[in-house]
Design an enzyme around this catalytic site. Structure first.
Site, PDB file in Angstrom:
ATOM      1  CE  LYS A 145      -2.393  -1.088   3.787  1.00  0.00           C
ATOM      2  NZ  LYS A 145      -1.800  -2.394   4.157  1.00  0.00           N
ATOM      3  NE  ARG A 184      -4.534  -1.473   9.780  1.00  0.00           N
ATOM      4  CZ  ARG A 184      -3.432  -0.878   9.333  1.00  0.00           C
ATOM      5  NH1 ARG A 184      -3.407   0.398   9.116  1.00  0.00           N
ATOM      6  NH2 ARG A 184      -2.352  -1.595   9.074  1.00  0.00           N
ATOM      7  NE  ARG A 188       7.273  -2.926   6.264  1.00  0.00           N
ATOM      8  CZ  ARG A 188       5.966  -2.714   6.206  1.00  0.00           C
ATOM      9  NH1 ARG A 188       5.414  -2.254   5.093  1.00  0.00           N
ATOM     10  NH2 ARG A 188       5.179  -2.958   7.230  1.00  0.00           N
ATOM     11  NE  ARG A 208       5.994  -0.641  10.283  1.00  0.00           N
ATOM     12  CZ  ARG A 208       4.847  -0.619   9.615  1.00  0.00           C
ATOM     13  NH1 ARG A 208       4.778   0.026   8.460  1.00  0.00           N
ATOM     14  NH2 ARG A 208       3.784  -1.233  10.074  1.00  0.00           N
ATOM     15  NE  ARG A 249       1.767  -5.290  11.349  1.00  0.00           N
ATOM     16  CZ  ARG A 249       2.834  -5.043  10.585  1.00  0.00           C
ATOM     17  NH1 ARG A 249       3.994  -5.591  10.889  1.00  0.00           N
ATOM     18  NH2 ARG A 249       2.741  -4.241   9.571  1.00  0.00           N
TER      19      ARG A 249
HETATM   20  P1  AMP Z   1       0.609   0.409   8.997  1.00  0.00           P
HETATM   21  O1  AMP Z   1       1.796   1.309   8.864  1.00  0.00           O
HETATM   22  O2  AMP Z   1      -0.582   0.883   8.211  1.00  0.00           O
HETATM   23  O3  AMP Z   1       0.932  -1.035   8.738  1.00  0.00           O
HETATM   24  O4  AMP Z   1       0.143   0.482  10.523  1.00  0.00           O
HETATM   25  C1  AMP Z   1       0.991   0.064  11.575  1.00  0.00           C
HETATM   26  C2  AMP Z   1       0.171  -0.126  12.845  1.00  0.00           C
HETATM   27  O5  AMP Z   1      -0.433   1.116  13.227  1.00  0.00           O
HETATM   28  C3  AMP Z   1      -0.991  -1.102  12.738  1.00  0.00           C
HETATM   29  O6  AMP Z   1      -0.598  -2.446  12.918  1.00  0.00           O
HETATM   30  C4  AMP Z   1      -1.894  -0.614  13.867  1.00  0.00           C
HETATM   31  O7  AMP Z   1      -1.393  -1.005  15.128  1.00  0.00           O
HETATM   32  C5  AMP Z   1      -1.736   0.901  13.753  1.00  0.00           C
HETATM   33  N1  AMP Z   1      -2.719   1.473  12.807  1.00  0.00           N
HETATM   34  C6  AMP Z   1      -2.456   2.082  11.610  1.00  0.00           C
HETATM   35  N2  AMP Z   1      -3.587   2.481  11.024  1.00  0.00           N
HETATM   36  C7  AMP Z   1      -4.595   2.104  11.857  1.00  0.00           C
HETATM   37  C8  AMP Z   1      -6.020   2.214  11.785  1.00  0.00           C
HETATM   38  N3  AMP Z   1      -6.631   2.782  10.722  1.00  0.00           N
HETATM   39  N4  AMP Z   1      -6.738   1.711  12.812  1.00  0.00           N
HETATM   40  C9  AMP Z   1      -6.153   1.151  13.880  1.00  0.00           C
HETATM   41  N5  AMP Z   1      -4.825   0.996  14.009  1.00  0.00           N
HETATM   42  C10 AMP Z   1      -4.045   1.478  13.000  1.00  0.00           C
END
Ligand code: AMP
Length: 190
Positions: A14, A89, A128, A134, A146
């Site tokens: 994404k 989400r 990654r 991260r 996740r």
């Molecule tokens: P990402 O970078 O999108 O993979 O997000 C990393 C982490 O941030 C996720 O595993 C969640 O813990 C949190 N997170 C990001 N976006 C959301 C969202 N829209 N709702 C809830 N948690 C989020």
């Protein structure tokens, strides 16, 4: 306004595809993951609270994320459109997003789902993790958590947007540019 949701499991690409779409369509990018990591890096109370969930591979509570997106959108009154990356989400987030976009007199144009199988995703995320730093890309159990969150809380959104005839699935394995072409084809056919 052109408002896109880039949908898909962790590691589907994404972020990579968002970067290419932003420059082609001049959209404003909202990545809730990036916003949360920036809050954490700045040491804000929101960032510290969110980190407890992120480090376990759990979703951050809806009200935290929705408030953050609302503030971001209000700060971009001149946006030609938004690309939502990692948001919504949950169904509650999707419903809140509809209301927020309604306040801008607009709505979601299309939901592009990057489809990749889980074993490939685990491989990509562990790779990654070697360079991203991260916390949630480091060990397989956090990564699997996740996916569990994704299956239980996020995947139902594909049905939610399918009912509105807005969901389009795109093969997320292959050359980055070929995947990008498939996404552009869908957008250009709107
Ligand atoms: P990402 O970078 O999108 O993979 O997000 C990393 C982490 O941030 C996720 O595993 C969640 O813990 C949190 N997170 C990001 N976006 C959301 C969202 N829209 N709702 C809830 N948690 C989020």
């Amino acid at each position: 306004m052109l408002n896109l949701i880039l949908f898909g499991p962790p590691g589907a690409g994404k972020g990579t595809q968002s970067e290419k779409l932003i420059s082609k369509y001049q959209l404003c990018h909202i990545s809730t993951g990036d916003l949360l990591r920036a809050e954490r890096a700045a040491g804000t109370p929101l960032g510290n609270q969110a980190n407890e969930f992120i480090s376990k591979g759990e979703l951050v509570p809806d009200e935290v994320v929705i408030g953050m997106v609302k503030n971001f959108m209000v700060s971009k009154p001149d946006a030609a459109g938004f690309i939502f990356d990692g948001f919504p989400r949950t169904i509650a987030q999707a419903e809140a997003l509809d209301v927020m976009l309604g306040d801008f007199n607009t709505s979601i144009s299309i939901v592009l789902g990057l489809e990749v199988e889980e074993d490939e995703l685990v491989k990509r995320l562990l790779l990654r993790g070697q360079s991203s730093g991260r916390v949630d890309d480091q060990d397989e159990s956090t990564i699997r958590n996740r996916f569990k969150e994704y299956q239980n809380k996020t995947l139902p959104l594909a049905g939610f947007y399918n009912q509105q005839s807005k969901y389009v699935g795109v093969q997320g394995i292959g050359e980055i540019d070929a995947i990008f072409e498939s996404l552009c084809e869908q957008i250009d056919s709107l």
